[in-house]
Write a protein that holds these residues in place. Structure first.
Motif, PDB file in Angstrom:
ATOM      1  N   GLU A   1      62.433  58.080   9.697  1.00 24.37           N
ATOM      2  CA  GLU A   1      61.066  57.694   9.374  1.00 24.37           C
ATOM      3  C   GLU A   1      60.514  58.829   8.521  1.00 24.37           C
ATOM      4  OE1 GLU A   1      58.392  55.260   8.868  1.00 24.37           O
ATOM      5  OE2 GLU A   1      59.228  54.652  10.819  1.00 24.37           O
ATOM      6  N   TYR A   2      59.852  58.463   7.432  1.00 26.74           N
ATOM      7  CA  TYR A   2      59.232  59.507   6.616  1.00 26.74           C
ATOM      8  C   TYR A   2      58.087  60.135   7.396  1.00 26.74           C
ATOM      9  CZ  TYR A   2      62.026  58.521   2.533  1.00 26.74           C
ATOM     10  OH  TYR A   2      63.070  58.406   1.663  1.00 26.74           O
ATOM     11  N   TYR A   3      57.862  61.426   7.148  1.00 27.74           N
ATOM     12  CA  TYR A   3      56.924  62.209   7.943  1.00 27.74           C
ATOM     13  C   TYR A   3      55.794  62.685   7.042  1.00 27.74           C
ATOM     14  CZ  TYR A   3      55.647  65.683  11.537  1.00 27.74           C
ATOM     15  OH  TYR A   3      55.005  66.419  12.488  1.00 27.74           O
ATOM     16  N   ASP A   4      54.670  63.030   7.635  1.00 25.57           N
ATOM     17  CA  ASP A   4      53.520  63.375   6.790  1.00 25.57           C
ATOM     18  C   ASP A   4      53.591  64.769   6.178  1.00 25.57           C
ATOM     19  OD1 ASP A   4      52.905  64.788   9.078  1.00 25.57           O
ATOM     20  OD2 ASP A   4      50.754  64.429   8.921  1.00 25.57           O
ATOM     21  N   ILE A   5      54.650  65.526   6.505  1.00 29.85           N
ATOM     22  CA  ILE A   5      54.873  66.788   5.791  1.00 29.85           C
ATOM     23  C   ILE A   5      56.091  66.590   4.895  1.00 29.85           C
ATOM     24  CG2 ILE A   5      55.502  69.222   6.017  1.00 29.85           C
ATOM     25  CD1 ILE A   5      53.979  69.223   8.696  1.00 29.85           C
TER      26      ILE A   5
ATOM     27  N   TYR B   1      61.639  65.036   8.030  1.00 29.00           N
ATOM     28  CA  TYR B   1      61.942  63.649   8.364  1.00 29.00           C
ATOM     29  C   TYR B   1      62.145  63.498   9.861  1.00 29.00           C
ATOM     30  CZ  TYR B   1      62.920  63.825   3.405  1.00 29.00           C
ATOM     31  OH  TYR B   1      62.808  64.031   2.053  1.00 29.00           O
ATOM     32  N   ILE B   2      61.836  62.320  10.356  1.00 28.98           N
ATOM     33  CA  ILE B   2      62.089  62.010  11.761  1.00 28.98           C
ATOM     34  C   ILE B   2      63.483  61.393  11.876  1.00 28.98           C
ATOM     35  CG2 ILE B   2      61.364  60.558  13.704  1.00 28.98           C
ATOM     36  CD1 ILE B   2      58.506  60.646  12.269  1.00 28.98           C
ATOM     37  N   LEU B   3      64.324  61.981  12.707  1.00 25.83           N
ATOM     38  CA  LEU B   3      65.631  61.392  12.975  1.00 25.83           C
ATOM     39  C   LEU B   3      65.486  60.422  14.141  1.00 25.83           C
ATOM     40  CD1 LEU B   3      68.145  64.388  12.763  1.00 25.83           C
ATOM     41  CD2 LEU B   3      67.131  63.039  10.937  1.00 25.83           C
TER      42      LEU B   3
ATOM     43  N   TYR C   1      53.610  57.911  14.868  1.00 26.74           N
ATOM     44  CA  TYR C   1      54.722  57.013  14.540  1.00 26.74           C
ATOM     45  C   TYR C   1      54.905  55.959  15.617  1.00 26.74           C
ATOM     46  CZ  TYR C   1      54.883  60.388  10.997  1.00 26.74           C
ATOM     47  OH  TYR C   1      54.479  61.174   9.952  1.00 26.74           O
TER      48      TYR C   1
ATOM     49  N   TRP D   1      55.397  52.070  14.958  1.00 27.90           N
ATOM     50  CA  TRP D   1      56.575  51.334  15.427  1.00 27.90           C
ATOM     51  C   TRP D   1      56.228  50.236  16.427  1.00 27.90           C
ATOM     52  CZ3 TRP D   1      59.334  56.617  16.485  1.00 27.90           C
ATOM     53  CH2 TRP D   1      59.785  57.147  15.268  1.00 27.90           C
TER      54      TRP D   1
ATOM     55  N   CYS E   1      66.150  61.418  20.006  1.00 29.47           N
ATOM     56  CA  CYS E   1      65.697  61.427  18.618  1.00 29.47           C
ATOM     57  C   CYS E   1      65.416  62.870  18.253  1.00 29.47           C
ATOM     58  CB  CYS E   1      64.433  60.594  18.482  1.00 29.47           C
ATOM     59  SG  CYS E   1      63.073  61.250  19.475  1.00 29.47           S
ATOM     60  N   TYR E   2      64.974  63.096  17.021  1.00 35.79           N
ATOM     61  CA  TYR E   2      64.540  64.439  16.662  1.00 35.79           C
ATOM     62  C   TYR E   2      63.368  64.380  15.693  1.00 35.79           C
ATOM     63  CZ  TYR E   2      64.300  69.307  15.531  1.00 35.79           C
ATOM     64  OH  TYR E   2      63.830  70.589  15.380  1.00 35.79           O
ATOM     65  N   PHE E   3      62.241  64.890  16.142  1.00 32.77           N
ATOM     66  CA  PHE E   3      61.038  64.962  15.312  1.00 32.77           C
ATOM     67  C   PHE E   3      60.901  66.380  14.752  1.00 32.77           C
ATOM     68  CE2 PHE E   3      58.311  61.132  15.769  1.00 32.77           C
ATOM     69  CZ  PHE E   3      59.117  60.396  16.614  1.00 32.77           C
ATOM     70  N   PRO E   4      60.193  66.497  13.612  1.00 34.01           N
ATOM     71  CA  PRO E   4      60.098  67.813  12.965  1.00 34.01           C
ATOM     72  C   PRO E   4      59.441  68.900  13.825  1.00 34.01           C
ATOM     73  CG  PRO E   4      59.557  66.098  11.396  1.00 34.01           C
ATOM     74  CD  PRO E   4      59.644  65.431  12.748  1.00 34.01           C
TER      75      PRO E   4
ATOM     76  N   SER F   1      51.127  68.889  10.874  1.00 32.85           N
ATOM     77  CA  SER F   1      49.991  69.175   9.997  1.00 32.85           C
ATOM     78  C   SER F   1      48.737  69.332  10.858  1.00 32.85           C
ATOM     79  CB  SER F   1      49.821  68.069   8.960  1.00 32.85           C
ATOM     80  OG  SER F   1      49.541  66.857   9.614  1.00 32.85           O
TER      81      SER F   1
ATOM     82  N   ILE G   1      50.577  75.123   8.204  1.00 34.78           N
ATOM     83  CA  ILE G   1      51.305  74.131   8.992  1.00 34.78           C
ATOM     84  C   ILE G   1      51.617  74.729  10.358  1.00 34.78           C
ATOM     85  CG2 ILE G   1      53.513  72.920   9.144  1.00 34.78           C
ATOM     86  CD1 ILE G   1      53.338  72.528   6.128  1.00 34.78           C
TER      87      ILE G   1
END
Lengths: 503, 503
Positions: free
Chosen positions: A45-49, A53-55, B135, B139, B82-85, B89, B122
């Motif tokens: 998923e594209y991320y706002d930074i 990216y979100i895996l 997200y 979703w 999953c993995y989020f950044p 922001s 950030i």
């Protein structure tokens, strides 16, 4: 919708759903196709930074499958896992000059906590050589402390400003980084190749992607290292090579800077020989680029979290409970045999929608069960890669499905290799080189192995598409007849090297 | 040195090595003892950035063993990884007001990359609610998208300024964080407890540490959440409770802020119910504090990467090759039975040094093999926890060692429970409460459950040692007779709660 029309007009008409297909085609609009397929296939998923990216779980499972393999292999090699901090102090980061020059522009700096300014800004690791090696210096005293072999699974940050691409070039990514220290160069050399072989296996045996093992040029080697080996993949659609993973011998350079010494068996002080090696979540991007098609992702069975999706095909007046039961029984039989199978029994989607959905997600094999299959005590299997169909008697289910999954794994590799090989072009002169480059080839050329010549080639090929550079000098060298000249400098050639544009 | 003297004067004198023991005693100087044991036990190396620590392989393996268990359990619950950044922001971070107020002072900010200032600073995630939930909003559309159940294994950063302690309070730590969304409160409530039970099992079944399951007070609950449950451990030496892991029901608060809505089965818009839950590398610190002793770490067998260390005991004129072979054979026999065993065959250390070394590292069971054992076809086993010795015939090796490891696991739990229970004190009046607090007890007191009263207790107990607060209100409530008064306010008591100082 795919599949529904394929079995004759016997079934009742299903509502046409929309919005599932890709709007871009791989061969026409590769960049947009890739951006679309990673999202629609639910990998990213594209991320706002920007550049982060979100895996999603569909991608994460692939990462975990590779991790399980690699982690077990390095444990056999007596490499141990550890975890070093995310943060590096500036003095330590800057200790190895060449190294920091390579990474400095991309380092992210923490300067504040809450509302307070930090006394000294703190860097986020772009890689952990400088994070770890002060402690190697502390831990290594005598020859009995060697080899010291550590690995960590972690995130790293490289604040790149060039075009970010999911998996391929992101500001934060997941990787493993191994850092080892040996008493002798021979041990270090041996390990470099053992690790490189594991990277080859990840690409070829798991991701079904052919790679070339070789050595990087002086210009392209790891900043501060002694020599770099890599596995190199190629993306035919863009005509770009891509560094798949790297296994570096650092020599004694970091040992000198960080004073990593030991007393050898003769009682003398000696410096250690070091390696570092890494592969990252980039692997997943290469897989998507190589195998994906206009219907979506194509996952090699060995990394697919769902290898078989079972879809019931309802007909008017059919015994739906019987069909649903058969779907569940099929999943159970396959699961018990160690095959990852799921049934999609949702009642608000048509079979056609489901076919497209699971094709988009790249599930290697689809099993359809309709009234006719049910009556005949069989299932219909459809391959994601070739769309080939086969009717399988229930009694042979496990055996046939296993065989088909193996076939798919092999077919994906073979097809990728055939395409990759078709892109390899031998160029012996500058004219041949330029022509091959314009045709987006991966160019095998005799080279004098001089750094200035590579810089010159880069300068002369600069353009909108990016300059050409060396990808690697392959370990498997074709014969280099006496008197062969460098394609670029005309000087005597010392080796064959792969050249091309790259990611 | 331990062990050497224990088997009579039969062996040749070994050189006395020094520097292995701890200079601080657990009961005399707990803080210094802890700092020393984490380093000498090779769990931690101190790092040049305050509050950051290196997790060495000896600690990392414990983390991995717990991770393997927990990850498999949540996968059974259909929770996906999953993995989020790492980065958030500022606008998103600040969206939930109570939440950000709880974390803001500890947030680390990236403001520069290379030499350039970022346009907008950030944040580095202190936890990922605000990272993920935008997200979830995207979703989740309909009731069929629920439940959404994700987890990630990652690092988080909380730039705390209070006294940093390895594992227990560090600026970066490893954890898992689960984030789930449900259509109904009932489903969320159920999951909160299922996860809490897994946390109990990590502490009690793996780390051999008794914990109390309960609910946090309004003052101590998760910032922005609905209610918080936790498992609470206790460190008798400091008289402090320690929050072991938390399972939060977030209610619909974040759903409101991040607009996480879905169309329910009746076609109406509804808000999701959310949970988040986490345990961290703090678990390892609690284990060290509870079980460690003046000889070093004491590892429960279920989390020990080396469960059995085999040490040859050389004597003058003994058949050393025979003894070494017996050591290796012992390791092989145990390994084949699934027991993690290693032999320490180093020739530059005496048996006594090795005993102390592996005691420091907390290996649960030591096996010694000397000429007499060899001749009798037996081995001597020595327990780390109790120093109890047993001679085991080689033929019964696997069976007896398995039994001893199980006994050690159980004994550690029993001993820890006995010590913890001895620290629990019921206090029904303010005087009893103050007296118990001065005795470093974990206090069970009837409470009116009013936030102002907890604030008041905190204020009245402020001092050098830190104020007392609620630890949890245990799910297992003793009887609360009609008319019981709150120990602090004198108002009618609503429940029993645990109180004490805490980490």
């Amino acid at each position: 919708m795919a599949g529904v029309a394929g079995r004759g007009g016997r079934r009742k008409e299903v509502k046409k759903e929309t919005g599932l297909g890709l709007t871009n085609k791989k061969d026409e609009n590769f960049g947009e196709w890739y951006s679309e397929v990673v999202v629609n296939g639910e990998m990213i998923e594209y991320y706002d930074i920007s550049g982060c990216y979100i895996l999603r779980p569909w991608a994460m499972t692939i990462w975990e499958i590779m991790q399980k393999f690699f982690d077990a292999e390095i444990k056999k090699m007596k490499i141990k896992n550890c975890y070093f901090p995310l943060f590096v102090s500036p003095t330590v980061l800057q200790k190895e000059k060449d190294h920091i020059e390579g990474f400095a522009p991309e380092v992210a700096w923490v300067t504040k906590s809450g509302e307070s300014e930090l006394e000294v800004p703190i860097a986020i690791r772009p890689t952990s050589e400088t994070v770890m090696y002060p402690y190697y210096s502390k831990w290594i005293r005598g020859h009995r402390d060697l080899p010291l072999k550590l690995n960590q699974w972690c995130n790293v940050v490289r604040w790149e400003f060039s075009h970010p691409t999911p998996f391929i070039r992101s500001r934060e990514f997941l990787w493993q980084e191994g850092h080892t220290a040996f008493a002798t160069k021979e041990e270090a050399d041996t390990e470099v190749l053992e690790i490189l072989e594991l990277y080859r296996r990840i690409y070829e045996e798991f991701l079904a992607i052919p790679v070339i093992k070789g050595k990087k040029s002086e210009l392209e080697k790891f900043a501060g290292g002694y020599y770099t080996t890599s596995v190199e993949a190629f993306i035919p659609n863009t005509g770009r090579g891509i560094q798949g993973a790297t296994s570096h011998c650092l020599g004694q350079n970091f040992a000198k800077m960080f004073e990593i010494n030991f007393e050898n068996e003769k009682g003398e002080r000696a410096m250690v020989w070091q390696n570092s090696w890494a592969y990252s979540s980039r692997t997943i991007g290469v897989m998507i680029m190589v195998h994906g098609d206009d219907k979506g992702l194509v996952l090699p069975p060995r990394v697919a979290s769902v290898q078989v999706i079972v879809v019931p095909v309802p007909y008017k007046d059919a015994d739906m409970q019987g069909i649903f039961d058969a779907c569940n029984a099929t999943v159970n039989t396959l699961s018990e045999a160690g095959i990852c199978a799921e049934a999609d029994l949702r009642d608000n989607y048509s079979p056609g929608w489901k076919y497209s959905h699971w094709e988009m997600k790249g599930v290697p094999l689809r099993i359809e069960i309709g009234p006719k299959d049910f009556a005949k005590n069989q299932v219909r299997a459809v391959r994601r890669d070739s769309s080939a169909k086969a009717d399988i008697p229930r009694a042979e289910l496990v055996e046939k499905v296993k065989q088909m999954l193996e076939d798919i794994q092999q077919s994906l590799f073979d097809a990728a290799k055939q395409k990759r090989d078709a892109c390899i072009q031998v160029a012996k002169t500058w004219e041949e080189f330029v022509e091959a480059l314009s045709q987006k080839k991966m160019i095998l050329a005799p080279w004098c192995d001089e750094e200035e010549v590579e810089k010159d080639v880069k300068a002369r090929t600069k353009g909108e598409m990016g300059a050409a550079k060396t990808l690697c000098s392959p370990f498997e060298q074709p014969e280099l007849p006496e008197g062969t000249k460098c394609f670029a400098s005309g000087k005597p050639a010392k080796k064959w090297s792969y050249w091309g544009r790259s990611y």
